[in-house]
Design an enzyme around this catalytic site. Sequence first.
Site: not given
Length: 351
Positions: A218, A295, A329
């Site tokens: 991320s 995600d 995620h």
Amino acid sequence: MIIQFQPPATCRVTNQQSRLPRATSSLALNACRDGGIYSLSSCNFSMSQGLECFIFGFNLLLFLLTVKTMALKQVSSNKCFEGFQKVFEHDSTELKCKMRFGIYLPPKAETGKCPVLYWLSGLTCTEQNFITKAGFQQAAAEHGLIVVAPDTSPRGCNIEGEDESWDFGTGAGFYVDATEDPWKTNYRMYSYVRDELPKLINANFPTNPERMSVFGHSMGGHGALILALKNPGKYKSVSAFSPICNPMQCQWGKKAFGGYLGSDVSKWEAYDATQLVKSYPDSRLDILIDQGKEDQFLSAGQLLPDNFIAACTERKIPVVFRLQQGYDHSYFFIATFINDHIKHHAKFLNA
């Protein structure tokens, strides 16, 4: 790390603390221990001999100051797959605060030098998330890789507003060097990860300084990509899970860059992977990206991998992009594919 000083014959070195061995003809200091207090005495101050004593004492003082600056405090140590997962704390010169990092030392580190793989975590994380959730240690042990996972921002700097948002300030350093007040003094995560941390690791652990790679998740995936793209040849390989690929075009990036770098959008380009790849001077960079199809931040337009892939395609830079059906995620996603990423890096680090 053992460094030896050879004092001149006219000087006697006296150790005033019992934690380090007494030396008369030579002095060996272990940089991983607390430094003792040393004094020079019984010097014959003729012109040449006095100068020798002065130079020796001055160099010793510089060394002790360096040891103090680079001193590490071990916070924890756990045996794992015949190696050790450790956490250390130190005083950061870049960030002007205490910082922690996790480091996995594989069994190979007991007998030889190892390549180093740096992991950069995402928003809200500390050094703990990756080392306790990702399950990378077995693969790192098998491939003989040291894996280092720093914190994601400075902490406890008493900056107004640093704890008000989960996506800005504490836990959200975004791997940039801030140029705006009040952040520019402490929020220098780019220089910390690129320069200070590797120097610290190389000085205190059995590393091969010429063989290092970087990966992340991320916000940390963004950090890994920009580090590789801004420093051609420094990293042998790069990979990312669900990276923020085009921060100039997403809300997370706009908030972070506006706060840390100011309103001049041209300054933002230096920390945007999609912009950086357009001017990358070489095609010899193999990039691996895993992205969960479910995600929530992908669908919200925070990650924008298509923009990055298009820029890489135009520059003929190879990217392996894997859209993983059903994954989100979280660290469950990371743990599923972490072995693939360790193998990707080992291929280049152990070549």
